[in-house]
Scaffold this motif. Structure first.
Motif, PDB file in Angstrom:
ATOM      1  N   ARG A  28       0.814  -1.206   0.000  1.00 44.58           N
ATOM      2  CA  ARG A  28       0.000   0.000   0.000  1.00 44.58           C
ATOM      3  C   ARG A  28       0.855   1.266   0.000  1.00 44.58           C
ATOM      4  O   ARG A  28       0.603   2.189  -0.762  1.00 44.58           O
ATOM      5  CB  ARG A  28      -0.907   0.025   1.222  1.00 44.58           C
ATOM      6  N   ARG A  32       1.042   4.110  -2.667  1.00 48.01           N
ATOM      7  CA  ARG A  32       0.868   5.487  -2.234  1.00 48.01           C
ATOM      8  C   ARG A  32       2.021   6.363  -2.734  1.00 48.01           C
ATOM      9  O   ARG A  32       1.845   7.457  -3.232  1.00 48.01           O
ATOM     10  CB  ARG A  32       0.873   5.499  -0.710  1.00 48.01           C
ATOM     11  N   ASP A  80       1.422   2.118   7.852  1.00 56.52           N
ATOM     12  CA  ASP A  80       0.164   2.476   8.505  1.00 56.52           C
ATOM     13  C   ASP A  80       0.339   2.522  10.022  1.00 56.52           C
ATOM     14  O   ASP A  80      -0.152   3.429  10.690  1.00 56.52           O
ATOM     15  CB  ASP A  80      -0.944   1.467   8.150  1.00 56.52           C
ATOM     16  N   HIS A  83       2.156   5.712  10.923  1.00 57.36           N
ATOM     17  CA  HIS A  83       1.671   7.013  10.437  1.00 57.36           C
ATOM     18  C   HIS A  83       0.234   7.300  10.800  1.00 57.36           C
ATOM     19  O   HIS A  83      -0.366   8.246  10.305  1.00 57.36           O
ATOM     20  CB  HIS A  83       1.862   7.127   8.916  1.00 57.36           C
ATOM     21  N   TYR A  84      -0.334   6.452  11.641  1.00 56.66           N
ATOM     22  CA  TYR A  84      -1.707   6.671  12.108  1.00 56.66           C
ATOM     23  C   TYR A  84      -1.676   6.411  13.607  1.00 56.66           C
ATOM     24  O   TYR A  84      -1.900   5.278  14.066  1.00 56.66           O
ATOM     25  CB  TYR A  84      -2.648   5.708  11.383  1.00 56.66           C
ATOM     26  N   ASN A  86      -2.184   7.829  17.813  1.00 55.63           N
ATOM     27  CA  ASN A  86      -2.584   8.769  18.852  1.00 55.63           C
ATOM     28  C   ASN A  86      -1.420   8.870  19.826  1.00 55.63           C
ATOM     29  O   ASN A  86      -1.032   7.879  20.450  1.00 55.63           O
ATOM     30  CB  ASN A  86      -3.824   8.258  19.596  1.00 55.63           C
ATOM     31  N   LYS A  94      -3.951  12.300  13.913  1.00 61.23           N
ATOM     32  CA  LYS A  94      -3.302  10.996  13.759  1.00 61.23           C
ATOM     33  C   LYS A  94      -1.968  11.108  13.022  1.00 61.23           C
ATOM     34  O   LYS A  94      -1.092  10.280  13.191  1.00 61.23           O
ATOM     35  CB  LYS A  94      -4.201  10.050  12.975  1.00 61.23           C
ATOM     36  N   TRP A 147     -11.139   1.706  15.562  1.00 60.31           N
ATOM     37  CA  TRP A 147     -10.291   1.095  14.529  1.00 60.31           C
ATOM     38  C   TRP A 147      -9.306   0.135  15.192  1.00 60.31           C
ATOM     39  O   TRP A 147      -9.112   0.178  16.406  1.00 60.31           O
ATOM     40  CB  TRP A 147      -9.554   2.165  13.716  1.00 60.31           C
ATOM     41  N   ARG A 289     -12.933  -1.211  12.452  1.00 62.75           N
ATOM     42  CA  ARG A 289     -12.357  -1.290  11.114  1.00 62.75           C
ATOM     43  C   ARG A 289     -10.868  -1.588  11.255  1.00 62.75           C
ATOM     44  O   ARG A 289     -10.142  -0.862  11.921  1.00 62.75           O
ATOM     45  CB  ARG A 289     -12.576   0.022  10.372  1.00 62.75           C
ATOM     46  N   ILE A 291      -7.378  -1.358  10.121  1.00 58.02           N
ATOM     47  CA  ILE A 291      -6.647  -0.430   9.263  1.00 58.02           C
ATOM     48  C   ILE A 291      -5.876  -1.196   8.176  1.00 58.02           C
ATOM     49  O   ILE A 291      -5.160  -2.149   8.458  1.00 58.02           O
ATOM     50  CB  ILE A 291      -5.641   0.402  10.095  1.00 58.02           C
ATOM     51  N   PHE A 296     -13.205   0.906   3.609  1.00 60.52           N
ATOM     52  CA  PHE A 296     -14.325   1.637   4.205  1.00 60.52           C
ATOM     53  C   PHE A 296     -15.623   1.336   3.477  1.00 60.52           C
ATOM     54  O   PHE A 296     -16.690   1.705   3.915  1.00 60.52           O
ATOM     55  CB  PHE A 296     -14.036   3.141   4.244  1.00 60.52           C
TER      56      PHE A 296
ATOM     57  N   ALA B  32      -6.310   7.493  -4.287  1.00 59.91           N
ATOM     58  CA  ALA B  32      -4.852   7.370  -4.368  1.00 59.91           C
ATOM     59  C   ALA B  32      -4.314   6.521  -3.216  1.00 59.91           C
ATOM     60  O   ALA B  32      -3.138   6.202  -3.162  1.00 59.91           O
ATOM     61  CB  ALA B  32      -4.209   8.752  -4.352  1.00 59.91           C
ATOM     62  N   GLY B  33      -5.194   6.161  -2.274  1.00 62.64           N
ATOM     63  CA  GLY B  33      -4.747   5.359  -1.135  1.00 62.64           C
ATOM     64  C   GLY B  33      -3.884   6.151  -0.187  1.00 62.64           C
ATOM     65  O   GLY B  33      -3.084   5.605   0.552  1.00 62.64           O
ATOM     66  N   VAL B  36      -4.768   6.669   5.617  1.00 60.05           N
ATOM     67  CA  VAL B  36      -4.671   5.409   6.354  1.00 60.05           C
ATOM     68  C   VAL B  36      -6.073   4.941   6.743  1.00 60.05           C
ATOM     69  O   VAL B  36      -6.417   3.782   6.619  1.00 60.05           O
ATOM     70  CB  VAL B  36      -3.784   5.575   7.602  1.00 60.05           C
ATOM     71  N   GLU B  37      -6.892   5.889   7.199  1.00 57.91           N
ATOM     72  CA  GLU B  37      -8.273   5.539   7.566  1.00 57.91           C
ATOM     73  C   GLU B  37      -9.229   6.505   6.844  1.00 57.91           C
ATOM     74  O   GLU B  37      -9.560   7.570   7.366  1.00 57.91           O
ATOM     75  CB  GLU B  37      -8.421   5.581   9.090  1.00 57.91           C
ATOM     76  N   LEU B  39     -12.356   6.480   6.218  1.00 54.61           N
ATOM     77  CA  LEU B  39     -13.658   6.743   6.848  1.00 54.61           C
ATOM     78  C   LEU B  39     -13.592   7.974   7.734  1.00 54.61           C
ATOM     79  O   LEU B  39     -14.432   8.865   7.653  1.00 54.61           O
ATOM     80  CB  LEU B  39     -14.115   5.539   7.679  1.00 54.61           C
ATOM     81  N   PHE B  97     -20.936   3.933   5.330  1.00 49.44           N
ATOM     82  CA  PHE B  97     -19.636   3.378   5.704  1.00 49.44           C
ATOM     83  C   PHE B  97     -19.580   2.968   7.170  1.00 49.44           C
ATOM     84  O   PHE B  97     -18.867   2.046   7.543  1.00 49.44           O
ATOM     85  CB  PHE B  97     -18.529   4.385   5.401  1.00 49.44           C
TER      86      PHE B  97
END
Lengths: 324, 209
Positions: A28, A32, A80, A83-84, A86, A94, A147, A289, A291, A296, B32-33, B36-37, B39, B97
């Motif tokens: 991914r 990206r 991921d 880079h996401y 808290n 994020k 998530w 969800r 990640i 989604f 484009a992806g 990360v999330e 939604l 969603f």
């Protein structure tokens, strides 16, 4: 090709053992970067060399996988997972931790272990790394925001540390205190929480073999944004229970007031066990969800009690709707 | 400054295209992806833009009066409809969603979590405004009644801000919601002030004792 069987008979394809991190970590991220590259032509080469094909930016950690305590879920892409995040000490978005955590200096670092213990200790990072054999464990991580991720952590059971300091009979809880240094952590200037970030566990929870004193992930030392250089991971509780960048571990008689509990007691209880039956006022906990895995556009997956971990015996006789 | 009809038409097209930029951006970032999330991003971004457009729509009258730009009125309907458009996307994101069109689950969620209920009420109140936005509807209702109905926006905007505030509240991250409170309070406050001045014109010249 050599096919290794794990001792429990389940074949766990464990990416960090098979392929260099750079290659397994993310199709991914690669896509990206291709996308980014197609906009900003010159950036492509730089990004690819820095992130995708260079070996990890963090030093490697030699650790043996512990299959008995590892989930079989597919690990989340490294990009991921880094880079996401808290980590309010670096900002509330994020993407802030990955952007701002470069100022954190994870070395030199010491952790003082004190309170109701016979042998209080102050350990530096090297001592922590050598305290017990490092293990690699794949844990599910469920955030209270709905998530989830799957992360191969590196560390050892916190109980290894606990037995060395010999808690006294009056130690009932363990309190974790994170670094709160304005110079290294730009987010500490804002008053979103009472700093330093404080978390806690009951002593028996802290002693549970799953509770991991964590020094690395994906075969490397922890990236700053994931709580370098040392954090805990408690996989059956919401992510915020797993304190990051710990500088002090205190053994105490009374239940510690944790940061989130102080901030909104009606929303964040002390236990914070993953519990699909107890909703948060702003996030339903019935589903989640994953990640990078669940699109989604697809239905969310059902959340499992205790995040799918067999720890119910710790809470026998407790009303988990009251002690949420 | 009053634009010619030709210039006004060009301004309208420009506003229309600009108002679609946030949508184009989120579609591009999702495809484009780069997210990360997605939604969370889609939910936040459509919610944010609903509030932005509501504020812009509410700013038209004060700006028109203060700057004497009467032509601004000709843009208000489009801005208001874009507020509804992003609110609709925001609601659909939640329904699709988040809940995958499980209406029962959604209603349970709405009842259980008050901040969602507040947002839902605000959205429902926007529907009659969007439906009666055509010239034909203005004629059918009559100017006075139409205007009365469209004052619902004075309820919708604070509810929208409350919804946002509540969502952010327990994370103690109130900088953005406070900014919205300030802007909406200013935009509604100026109307209250004008209305009072109008009611007591005799006092206007009286020196306070």
């Amino acid at each position: 090709m050599l096919i290794k069987r794990s001792p429990n008979g389940i074949d766990l394809p464990f990416p960090s053992e098979i392929t260099p991190r750079a290659v397994f970590e993310n199709r991914r991220a690669f896509i990206r970067q291709m996308a980014a590259g197609s906009i900003a032509g010159g950036a492509l080469l730089e990004m690819l060399s820095r992130e995708a094909f260079a070996q990890g930016v963090n030093p490697k950690l030699a650790a043996k996988r512990n299959p008995a305590l590892s989930a079989q879920d597919k690990p989340t892409a490294y990009h991921d997972a880094t880079h996401y995040n808290n980590f309010y000490e670096f900002g509330t978005d994020k993407s802030d931790p990955a952007e701002n955590a470069g100022t954190l200096r994870p070395r030199p670092w010491t952790v003082s272990i004190e309170g109701e213990v016979r042998k209080p200790l102050t350990l530096d990072l090297d001592a922590l790394l050598k305290l017990a054999p490092l293990e690699e464990r794949v844990y599910r991580l469920r955030c209270v925001e709905g998530w989830s991720m799957v992360i191969p952590w590196v560390g050892y059971s916190l109980s290894e540390l606990i037995k060395r300091v010999e808690p006294t009979g009056s130690a009932k809880y363990v309190e974790f205190i994170s670094l709160a240094d304005r110079k290294q952590m730009p987010g500490v200037a804002s008053r979103v929480l009472d700093w330093p970030y404080t978390e806690g566990l009951r002593l028996d929870e802290a002693n549970h073999p799953l509770t991991l004193l964590t020094l690395g992930m994906y075969g490397e030392t922890l990236p700053n944004q994931n709580g370098a250089p040392v954090r805990v991971v408690v996989p059956w509780k919401y992510g915020f229970k797993s304190a990051k960048s710990i500088v002090k571990i205190r053994f105490v008689r009374d239940m510690p007031r944790t940061s989130w509990n102080r901030s909104a007691p009606s929303e964040y209880g002390f236990y914070s066990n993953v519990n699909p039956a107890v909703d948060h006022p702003r996030w339903s906990q019935a589903s989640e969800r994953r990640i990078g895995e669940d699109s989604f556009l697809s239905r969310k997956r059902k959340t499992l009690m205790f995040n799918g971990y067999d720890v119910a015996s710790l809470y026998t006789g407790m009303d988990l709707k009251k002690h949420f | 400054m009053t634009p010619t009809p030709k210039q006004l038409a060009a301004i309208k097209v420009a506003v229309f295209v600009l108002a679609l930029v946030p949508l184009a951006r989120l579609v591009w970032l999702t495809l484009a992806g780069a997210l990360v999330e997605p939604l969370q991003f889609i939910t936040r971004s459509t919610g944010d833009w609903t509030l932005y457009f509501l504020c812009i729509a509410l700013a038209v009258t004060p700006l028109r009066r203060l700057a004497k730009w009467n032509w601004l009125l000709k843009l208000r309907r489009m801005v208001g409809l874009f507020a509804f458009f992003y609110a609709l996307l925001h609601f659909l994101t939640f329904l699709w969603f988040d809940h995958f069109f499980d209406v029962a689950g959604m209603l349970k969620d709405v009842a259980k979590r008050p901040f969602i209920l507040v947002g839902f009420i605000a959205f429902v109140l926007l529907i009659p405004l969007a439906v009666t936005s055509t010239n034909a509807m203005v004629r059918r209702l009559g100017g006075k009644r139409w205007q009365w109905l469209h004052r619902l926006v004075y309820v919708v905007a604070p509810l929208g801000v409350l919804h946002f505030w509540w969502m952010k509240a327990a994370k103690h991250d109130l900088a953005q919601p406070m900014l919205f409170v300030a802007i909406v309070a200013l935009l509604l406050g100026i109307r209250v002030w004008w209305a009072r001045k109008k009611q007591t014109p005799a006092r206007a010249g009286v020196v306070q004792q």
